[in-house]
Design an enzyme around this catalytic site. Structure first.
Site, short mmCIF file in Angstrom:
data_model
loop_
_atom_site.label_atom_id
_atom_site.label_comp_id
_atom_site.label_asym_id
_atom_site.label_seq_id
_atom_site.Cartn_x
_atom_site.Cartn_y
_atom_site.Cartn_z
N LYS A 227 -30.99 -25.68 8.80
CA LYS A 227 -30.73 -25.32 10.19
C LYS A 227 -32.00 -25.12 11.00
CE LYS A 227 -25.99 -23.71 9.95
NZ LYS A 227 -25.02 -22.61 10.12
N ARG A 261 -23.46 -22.38 1.51
CA ARG A 261 -23.02 -23.71 1.96
C ARG A 261 -24.27 -24.56 2.18
NH1 ARG A 261 -22.01 -26.30 6.94
NH2 ARG A 261 -20.19 -27.68 6.93
#
Length: 281
Positions: A227, A261
């Site tokens: 991210k 995740r």
């Protein structure tokens, strides 16, 4: 916390002596996801990638048909179903729990009927009809916090106390689910890294994620892989964020996360094995 997370056809250990952090592998069947958009859009390549994740030791496969990257446009119901349903049918007997990453109740219904075990909802199961869609199932549920929506969430996110506000939101959603008759052992939580948060907000959540987990006493899923916050911290482009992603996963599980995740399943599985060995000494 309960010993097991009820996830459809599977009971996943999350608080037993044998429990270990679970690795959720990302299977984006999209042309525009921020990291791997378009790579696995065809069914053939998507299934090949899923098979590789299984070989690498994945615990859950999270199938997504709609990008939730900042600024991404909404996808029609029909197009999302066209993307995800063939993969669900093809993978439902793969021996691993299947998760569907969606906020649309109609997609949830179709996916559950096809054999999905977990609903992973960036909208915190707030859309009208969602509780009715999942209520009669024994599927697992993941409630995520997001400020605003993918189109606007990163314009100017603001909090007085991001940890307290995220925790309060998750607590309220858990209360709503329990009042609707949903068993607590079906519920997991996700603080929503990158979903309406600045770098400072994300770092605060990572530092105090254990406070959220302890306050709710539910399995916590951390999704930080590749991210923007990792790019901000390391200065690396998305394709060079593996080291940062592994560090984030280890930081998350050290704070009490029960699931991570990730895009890079094999590397994360190896890192967690080493981390676990160190915890036992």
């Amino acid at each position: 916390m309960q010993e097991y997370f009820q996830c459809g056809r599977y009971r996943l250990p999350v608080n037993t002596p044998q429990a270990r952090p679970l690795v959720m592998g990302i299977l984006n069947i999209t042309p525009d996801s921020f990291s791997d958009g378009g790579q696995f859009q065809s069914l053939e390549f998507a299934l090949s990638h899923a098979e590789q994740m299984i070989a690498d030791g994945v615990d859950i496969i999270d199938i997504g048909g709609e990008s939730s990257r900042p600024g991404s446009p909404a996808l029609s119901l029909e197009e999302e179903l066209d993307r995800v349903m063939p993969a669900i049918y093809a993978l439902r007997d793969c021996g691993k729990p299947l998760s569907i990453d969606t906020y649309k109740p109609a997609v949830m219904r179709e996916a559950l009927a096809a054999g999905v075990d977990l609903i992973n909802d960036i909208n915190g199961l707030r859309a009208p009809g969602t509780l009715e869609a999942v209520g009669d199932s024994d599927c697992g549920l993941c409630i995520m916090h997001m400020q605003a929506d993918p189109q606007t969430m990163q314009i100017k996110p603001e909090y007085q106390d991001v940890v307290a506000e995220v925790s309060a939101f998750l607590q309220e959603r858990v209360r709503v689910l329990e009042l609707a008759g949903i068993a607590r052992n079906r519920i997991s939580i996700d603080p929503g890294f990158g979903f309406g948060k600045t770098l400072a907000h994300n770092v605060a959540l990572l530092q105090r994620m254990g406070d959220i987990q302890r306050a709710l006493d539910l399995p916590l899923l951390a999704g930080i892989s590749r991210k923007t916050m990792l790019g901000d911290l390391t200065g690396k482009p998305v394709e060079r964020r593996l080291a940062g992603s592994l560090a984030a996963a280890l930081a998350a599980v050290s704070q009490g996360a029960k699931m991570v995740r990730v895009h890079d399943v094999a590397e994360t599985v190896d890192a967690l094995k080493v981390w676990q060995a160190a915890q036992r000494t």
